[in-house]
Design an enzyme around this catalytic site. Structure first.
Site, PDB file in Angstrom:
ATOM      1  N   ASP A   1      19.602  19.925 -15.494  1.00 30.58           N
ATOM      2  CA  ASP A   1      20.253  18.722 -16.024  1.00 30.58           C
ATOM      3  C   ASP A   1      21.736  19.033 -16.241  1.00 30.58           C
ATOM      4  OD1 ASP A   1      20.818  16.354 -17.305  1.00 30.58           O
ATOM      5  OD2 ASP A   1      19.598  16.735 -19.075  1.00 30.58           O
TER       6      ASP A   1
ATOM      7  N   HIS B   1      19.068  18.306 -25.888  1.00 30.21           N
ATOM      8  CA  HIS B   1      17.614  18.155 -26.000  1.00 30.21           C
ATOM      9  C   HIS B   1      16.950  19.370 -25.364  1.00 30.21           C
ATOM     10  CE1 HIS B   1      17.825  17.045 -21.707  1.00 30.21           C
ATOM     11  NE2 HIS B   1      18.865  16.308 -22.047  1.00 30.21           N
TER      12      HIS B   1
ATOM     13  N   HIS C   1      13.624  15.677 -20.615  1.00 31.40           N
ATOM     14  CA  HIS C   1      13.630  15.660 -22.087  1.00 31.40           C
ATOM     15  C   HIS C   1      12.322  16.324 -22.459  1.00 31.40           C
ATOM     16  CE1 HIS C   1      16.536  11.994 -22.168  1.00 31.40           C
ATOM     17  NE2 HIS C   1      17.104  13.093 -21.775  1.00 31.40           N
TER      18      HIS C   1
ATOM     19  N   HIS D   1      25.536   9.536 -28.863  1.00 33.74           N
ATOM     20  CA  HIS D   1      24.272  10.239 -28.604  1.00 33.74           C
ATOM     21  C   HIS D   1      24.305  11.630 -29.217  1.00 33.74           C
ATOM     22  CE1 HIS D   1      26.086  12.625 -25.300  1.00 33.74           C
ATOM     23  NE2 HIS D   1      26.600  11.498 -24.836  1.00 33.74           N
TER      24      HIS D   1
ATOM     25  N   TYR E   1      33.161   8.184 -24.824  1.00 27.90           N
ATOM     26  CA  TYR E   1      33.091   6.980 -24.001  1.00 27.90           C
ATOM     27  C   TYR E   1      33.972   5.936 -24.674  1.00 27.90           C
ATOM     28  CZ  TYR E   1      29.043   9.850 -23.063  1.00 27.90           C
ATOM     29  OH  TYR E   1      28.238  10.935 -22.799  1.00 27.90           O
TER      30      TYR E   1
ATOM     31  N   HIS F   1      23.237   5.219 -19.261  1.00 29.74           N
ATOM     32  CA  HIS F   1      22.188   5.433 -18.256  1.00 29.74           C
ATOM     33  C   HIS F   1      22.450   4.644 -16.978  1.00 29.74           C
ATOM     34  CE1 HIS F   1      19.180   6.906 -21.523  1.00 29.74           C
ATOM     35  NE2 HIS F   1      20.045   7.820 -21.159  1.00 29.74           N
TER      36      HIS F   1
ATOM     37  N   GLU G   1      27.845  18.693 -19.362  1.00 28.41           N
ATOM     38  CA  GLU G   1      26.496  19.122 -19.762  1.00 28.41           C
ATOM     39  C   GLU G   1      26.087  20.392 -19.033  1.00 28.41           C
ATOM     40  OE1 GLU G   1      23.376  16.315 -18.678  1.00 28.41           O
ATOM     41  OE2 GLU G   1      22.016  17.243 -20.131  1.00 28.41           O
TER      42      GLU G   1
ATOM     43  N   GLU H   1      25.542  18.803 -24.265  1.00 26.64           N
ATOM     44  CA  GLU H   1      26.145  17.706 -23.504  1.00 26.64           C
ATOM     45  C   GLU H   1      26.928  16.709 -24.340  1.00 26.64           C
ATOM     46  OE1 GLU H   1      23.255  14.784 -22.050  1.00 26.64           O
ATOM     47  OE2 GLU H   1      21.648  16.136 -22.677  1.00 26.64           O
TER      48      GLU H   1
ATOM     49  N   ARG I   1      31.520  13.195 -19.962  1.00 23.83           N
ATOM     50  CA  ARG I   1      30.459  14.045 -20.532  1.00 23.83           C
ATOM     51  C   ARG I   1      30.447  15.350 -19.748  1.00 23.83           C
ATOM     52  NH1 ARG I   1      26.678  10.692 -20.533  1.00 23.83           N
ATOM     53  NH2 ARG I   1      25.440  11.159 -18.673  1.00 23.83           N
TER      54      ARG I   1
ATOM     55  N   ASP J   1       0.822  -1.220   0.000  1.00 22.09           N
ATOM     56  CA  ASP J   1       0.000   0.000   0.000  1.00 22.09           C
ATOM     57  C   ASP J   1       0.852   1.264   0.000  1.00 22.09           C
ATOM     58  OD1 ASP J   1       0.991  -0.365   2.476  1.00 22.09           O
ATOM     59  OD2 ASP J   1      -0.931  -0.313   3.541  1.00 22.09           O
TER      60      ASP J   1
ATOM     61  N   ASP K   1      25.799  12.802 -13.604  1.00 16.22           N
ATOM     62  CA  ASP K   1      24.741  13.470 -14.360  1.00 16.22           C
ATOM     63  C   ASP K   1      23.551  13.566 -13.412  1.00 16.22           C
ATOM     64  OD1 ASP K   1      22.695  14.254 -16.048  1.00 16.22           O
ATOM     65  OD2 ASP K   1      23.242  12.879 -17.675  1.00 16.22           O
TER      66      ASP K   1
HETATM   67  N1  GLY Z   1      20.099  13.392 -17.713  1.00 15.41           N
HETATM   68  C1  GLY Z   1      19.499  12.962 -18.907  1.00 15.41           C
HETATM   69  C2  GLY Z   1      20.156  13.547 -20.057  1.00 15.41           C
HETATM   70  O1  GLY Z   1      21.202  14.133 -19.910  1.00 15.41           O
HETATM   71  O2  GLY Z   1      19.640  13.533 -21.140  1.00 15.41           O
HETATM   72 MN    MN Z   2      20.540  15.974 -20.756  1.00  7.72          MN
HETATM   73 MN    MN Z   3      21.964  14.833 -18.051  1.00  8.58          MN
END
Ligand code: GLY
Ligand code: MN
Ligand code: MN
Length: 440
Positions: free
Chosen positions: A272, A355, A362, A351, A389, A244, A408, A385, A406, A41, A261
């Site tokens: 972000d 975004h 996103h 990638h 890698y 991820h 960002e 970003e 990375r 619950d 991240d």
């Molecule tokens: N933290 C998700 C991205 O960077 O897209």
């Molecule tokens: Mn991002």
């Molecule tokens: Mn991110």
């Protein structure tokens, strides 16, 4: 709290009016999110639907907003009725009586009356706008309502002949942020930047990833941002190459990099940020060499953000610098244009460079319009970003194996160019090493 204090009541009213004008005599039905069971619950922390909240500022579950377009346009909220017993356990409800004053809607009724009221609201209306294809039970409920309206056809009632996806309109509205939204997003970004600084200062070999995650969450919550905008990625060493990675359970090792991240959600808006730094506070030469490539790519990409330029331009700017660096470091062979064309760089950069950012991390909004990358306009917020890698391979210089980097930042398109919201999180080699020095 029933509405976001950072957005004036009148802004919600204007947003609803703008949507009602776009309905062309149709009716929009917008439910908020369902509560979801985590186990037994216990529920997941409740998070309202972003579109619904964008139009109401209302944070309670079990609510539906109906907007009637056309000459007799009006806004009607269906929400939970007051209930002493339930409120004792779950907290105060706004209730339909107080909703018009507090939220600025024209009418409000108990959610229990929705099924009865909706048939009249959908009678003689040309089309319905709602979310379709997101939740099967909702789709069935809407089609059930339409069937009921159609069943009154013999008494001369006309049923809507089309169902449109209301997101097509709302996504575009949400894509360009107003000054109130930007103020909140600046604040969210500042909180997250402080959290990243805190993380840098407490990182040491021998600590666990989750200990660093705890510091991030502490900073978010202590500054009034109770939840992260997405699960934090705290990835030491080779975990940085898992895009991820959210397990956050490994030990942080001497000589490794740590990729974080993480960003908070503040008053319904996401931030972000990614930063990558050495666990022991000092970059090795190889780490610095690869890091400087990503940083140069990120700076080139940020500089490419400007009104009038197509969205994809900053990705292309980052890509050129990354590829040049990959060739210089002997991770790729050939010319910049050759590597861009062959796509060989995708081994190390798989990638896109960013975004839209807003109520959702996103965020909504098309990236292409009429087959073309859409031009940036002031008020759009996006992330920048780039990353690299490096998974081992026999043709990959050993010094770079398992490095995941990375960087960002969150950027607003302005009339003059751009504003970086997250600049107070250190990102040059010098600033990072200085930041990590302070607690040593
Ligand atoms: N933290 C998700 C991205 O960077 O897209
Ligand atoms: Mn991002
Ligand atoms: Mn991110």
């Amino acid at each position: 709290m029933t509405s976001s204090p950072g957005i004036p009541l009148n802004t919600y009213r204007l947003r609803r009016r703008r949507l009602m004008r776009a309905l062309k005599g149709g009716v929009a039905i917008l439910p908020t999110s369902l509560e979801r069971v985590r186990n037994a619950d216990t529920h997941y922390p409740y998070r309202w639907d972003s579109h619904f909240h964008y139009l109401t500022g209302f944070e309670e579950p079990e609510a539906v907003l109906v907007l009637v377009g056309g000459r007799h346009s009006r806004s009607i909220l269906f929400c939970r009725p007051r209930d002493q017993e339930r409120e004792l356990w779950e907290g105060i409800r706004l209730g339909p009586k107080a909703a018009p004053t507090r939220l600025g809607v024209d009418e409000a009724h108990s959610i229990e009356r929705l099924d009865d009221c909706i048939v009249a609201l959908l009678s003689d209306v040309p089309m319905v706008y709602t979310f379709m294809g997101e939740d099967r039970r909702w789709d069935e409920r809407v089609t059930g309502w339409l069937a009921r309206v159609r069943s009154h056809a013999r008494s001369g009632v006309m049923a809507p002949s089309a169902i449109h996806d209301v997101r097509a309109i709302l996504d575009e509205m949400r894509l360009v942020k107003d000054s109130h939204e930007l103020r909140i997003m600046r604040h969210a970004a500042r909180i997250s930047a402080t959290a990243h600084r805190r993380a840098m200062q407490v990182t040491r070999p021998g600590r666990h990833e989750y200990e660093i995650e705890a510091e991030l969450l502490h900073e978010f919550c202590a500054q009034g941002a109770r939840f992260p905008a997405y699960p934090s990625i705290v990835a030491g060493g080779r975990n940085g190459c898992i895009l991820h990675y959210v397990e956050n359970r490994s030990l942080l090792a001497e000589g490794d990099l740590l990729l974080i991240d993480a960003g908070c959600e503040y008053q319904g808006y996401a931030s972000d940020i990614t930063r990558t730094f050495p666990v022991n506070g000092k970059f090795t030469q190889a780490q610095q060499d690869l890091y400087e490539v990503v940083l140069a790519a990120q700076e080139a990409a940020i500089a490419a953000v400007a009104p009038g330029k197509p969205f994809q331009v900053y990705h292309e700017a980052a890509l050129k610098v990354l590829v040049r660096g990959l060739i210089d470091l002997k991770l790729c062979r050939g010319t910049v244009s050759g590597v861009l064309e062959s796509g060989e760089y995708r081994r190390f950069y798989m990638h896109r460079t960013g975004h839209w950012l807003g109520m959702d991390v996103h965020d909504v909004g098309a990236y292409r319009v009429e087959g073309r990358s859409r031009p940036l306009i002031p008020g759009m917020v996006l992330t920048v970003e780039p990353g690299l890698y490096v998974r081992p391979g026999k043709d990959v210089p050993k010094a770079f194996h398992h490095m995941g980097i990375r960087i960002e930042d969150d950027v607003v398109v302005t009339r003059q160019g751009r504003e970086v919201l997250t600049g107070s999180a250190p990102k040059t080699v010098r600033d990072i090493e200085a930041c990590m020095e302070t607690l040593r």
